[in-house]
Scaffold this motif. Structure first.
Motif, PDB file in Angstrom:
ATOM      1  N   VAL A 426       0.767  -1.240   0.049  1.00 61.23           N
ATOM      2  CA  VAL A 426      -0.005   0.095   0.223  1.00 61.23           C
ATOM      3  C   VAL A 426       0.779   1.131   0.094  1.00 61.23           C
ATOM      4  N   LYS A 427       0.647   1.922  -0.996  1.00 58.33           N
ATOM      5  CA  LYS A 427       1.594   3.396  -1.032  1.00 58.33           C
ATOM      6  C   LYS A 427       0.392   4.556  -0.554  1.00 58.33           C
ATOM      7  N   VAL A 428       1.014   5.170   0.309  1.00 61.06           N
ATOM      8  CA  VAL A 428       0.248   6.146   0.946  1.00 61.06           C
ATOM      9  C   VAL A 428       0.931   7.777   0.977  1.00 61.06           C
ATOM     10  N   ILE A 429       0.127   8.591   0.583  1.00 59.10           N
ATOM     11  CA  ILE A 429       0.749   9.982   0.960  1.00 59.10           C
ATOM     12  C   ILE A 429      -0.241  10.738   1.900  1.00 59.10           C
ATOM     13  N   CYS A 430       0.210  11.152   2.982  1.00 61.87           N
ATOM     14  CA  CYS A 430      -0.689  11.686   4.055  1.00 61.87           C
ATOM     15  C   CYS A 430      -0.249  12.841   4.736  1.00 61.87           C
ATOM     16  N   GLU A 431      -1.045  13.545   5.521  1.00 63.02           N
ATOM     17  CA  GLU A 431      -0.789  14.842   6.032  1.00 63.02           C
ATOM     18  C   GLU A 431      -0.704  14.855   7.551  1.00 63.02           C
ATOM     19  N   THR A 432       0.521  15.256   8.162  1.00 60.61           N
ATOM     20  CA  THR A 432       0.510  15.085   9.673  1.00 60.61           C
ATOM     21  C   THR A 432       0.670  16.677  10.136  1.00 60.61           C
ATOM     22  N   ARG A 433       0.582  16.855  11.495  1.00 61.38           N
ATOM     23  CA  ARG A 433       0.480  18.297  11.958  1.00 61.38           C
ATOM     24  C   ARG A 433       1.698  19.127  11.800  1.00 61.38           C
ATOM     25  N   ASP A 434       3.101  18.356  12.164  1.00 58.92           N
ATOM     26  CA  ASP A 434       4.239  18.832  11.970  1.00 58.92           C
ATOM     27  C   ASP A 434       5.226  17.698  12.090  1.00 58.92           C
ATOM     28  N   TRP A 435       6.604  17.961  12.329  1.00 51.90           N
ATOM     29  CA  TRP A 435       7.510  16.932  11.904  1.00 51.90           C
ATOM     30  C   TRP A 435       7.456  15.958  13.047  1.00 51.90           C
ATOM     31  N   ILE A 436       7.334  16.530  14.616  1.00 47.67           N
ATOM     32  CA  ILE A 436       7.016  15.437  15.718  1.00 47.67           C
ATOM     33  C   ILE A 436       5.823  14.769  15.513  1.00 47.67           C
ATOM     34  N   HIS A 437       4.785  15.158  14.927  1.00 45.92           N
ATOM     35  CA  HIS A 437       3.637  14.192  14.811  1.00 45.92           C
ATOM     36  C   HIS A 437       4.023  12.971  13.683  1.00 45.92           C
TER      37      HIS A 437
END
Length: 461
Positions: A426-437
């Protein structure tokens, strides 16, 4: 009159003007051949831009321009920025993107036009531009009743090309880059009798841009530094002339992209030279050779020159949208990029003005810049993970990401190239809050699955 080389001998400080990257420095060795190729035959040279006799503008030139263009130009605001507390500097943003055509270029264009003779006005003017100068010249030529022809390179933004046509200019789209477009425009000027107006090196253009410096000095007191984007050099030449006369202690700092460091190369060479440029987010700065007049005017007044990476420009565009609600192009964001990249740490606690010079970013490019900025900051992540192809295998992955508060932007399955027939990649592109997240997500995935691969783009931070 002082020569360019003598100005450099007096001013250049190697600590403030570091050597450019080897790939760029190599271009200097072949600069003469490239320069001759761009300039073409002698009869097609710009009469206002002579390498042997550069014209250095004065403070009186700038004040004269301010008086003559006042009725046709917006007096743009220069408020304190939301970045101030975050970065630890008193940052003020000179919002030149609020001019009618979205760029500071209107100032110089209008002054050059009002200074034409009646005969020149009747015949009209011609220029080469990537877009902002072309728009400023087209708009004010239309308002003043002066015919305008602009030659724009093939890589110019479609939006900027259409805007020039909307302002009733004759638009010719030819040439692979600015150098080629300029050669075509000069030849046409020679053949048709049109007045050629260099978008960054004509003395009236530089004086017009310098009116920004007069406004900055009125709007912000006790300025420690003014950070100016640098392409052909006309903007920093004019602004530096105004600021240094009104506030000699204020530092003048130039910023350009690593993809087109023509001013930095000129400083190394002690004279403007032709430099091959690459595709850049800051297309407004993509000028292969700085102007002779702009260079000679700027060098004695320049305190520091900075070259920034593209990732920082993308991040600066993103930051300006999120915190300042300002949509700007790469050139306009380059000053903030220099601060975010840590090039101005010596100004912590001091007062700095950033010149946000233009907002004419192509809509498709804008979307790419936002995504590039998010990736540079670690907020946009891409990975592949091998999961069970049985019922609930992919659902388990999605639930894990949901529990972590991660937003999936795109997801794709791959079975044909997996050795284990009971598994799926499974290839995923996702969004996180910041680098720590993002780090939290990575650790959770690695603890849950045996095969996880993260694709790291070059990150700004």
């Amino acid at each position: 009159m002082a020569t360019i080389a003598s100005c450099l001998d007096e001013k250049v400080d190697e600590e403030n003007f570091p050597k450019a990257e080897p790939a760029v420095s190599d271009a200097v060795k072949n600069c003469e051949a490239a320069k001759n190729d761009v300039q073409g035959p002698e009869e097609f040279l710009d009469p206002f831009c002579n390498a042997d006799n550069p014209q250095i503008i004065t403070f009186q030139d700038v004040t004269s321009a301010a008086f003559k263009i006042k009725k046709g130009i917006e007096y743009t605001p220069c408020p304190k920025s939301h970045f101030s507390e975050m970065i630890g500097m008193d940052i003020y943003l000179k919002k030149e993107f609020l001019q009618f055509t979205g760029s500071f270029k209107e100032r110089g264009a209008r002054y050059a036009l009002v200074m034409l003779t009646e005969e020149q006005r009747r015949k009209g003017v011609i220029s080469a531009s990537l877009g902002n100068h072309a728009q400023g010249l087209s708009y004010h030529g239309w308002k003043l009743g002066i015919p305008v022809t602009v030659v724009m390179p093939l890589k110019a933004s479609l939006m900027k090309i259409q805007k020039c046509r909307d302002y009733h200019a004759t638009v010719i789209v030819q040439g692979t880059d600015m150098g080629a477009a300029k050669k075509i425009a000069l030849q046409m000027a020679h053949e048709t009798g049109l007045t050629y107006i260099n978008g960054y090196d004509h003395p009236h253009i530089m004086a017009g841009q310098g009116t920004i410096g007069l406004e900055i000095a009125e709007q912000v007191s006790n300025i420690d530094a003014v950070v100016v984007p640098v392409g052909g050099g006309g903007l920093i030449a004019g602004v530096a002339t105004a600021i240094k006369n009104l506030s000699p202690q204020t530092k003048i700092i130039g910023v350009e992209s690593e993809k087109c460091p023509s001013f930095t190369i000129a400083l190394e060479n002690k004279a403007p030279v032709h430099v091959p440029i690459r595709e850049t987010l800051a297309d407004g700065l993509a000028v292969p050779q700085v102007g002779y007049n702009a260079f000679a005017t700027t060098v004695p007044l320049l305190d520091k020159m900075i070259v920034v990476k593209e990732e920082w420009i993308a991040l600066a565009i993103l930051r300006l949208v999120e915190l300042e609600k300002c949509v700007v192009e790469g050139a306009g964001a380059s000053g903030l990029a220099a601060i975010l990249a840590g090039h101005l740490e010596e100004y912590k606690g001091k007062r700095i003005v950033l010149l946000i010079c233009g907002g004419n970013i192509d809509t498709t490019m804008f979307g790419r810049c936002l995504e590039r900025g998010m990736a540079a900051e670690g907020r946009l992540q891409r990975f592949t993970v091998t999961v069970s192809d049985g019922p609930g295998g992919v659902a388990k992955l999605c639930n894990l990401l949901a529990e972590l508060g991660v937003s999936i932007k795109d997801i794709m399955h791959e079975r044909a190239f997996i050795r284990d027939v009971h598994s799926v990649e499974v290839k995923v592109i996702c969004e996180t809050r910041d680098w720590i997240h993002a780090q939290e997500m990575r650790e959770s995935l690695q603890a849950t699955y045996e095969k996880v691969c993260f694709y790291d783009l070059p990150m700004a931070i």
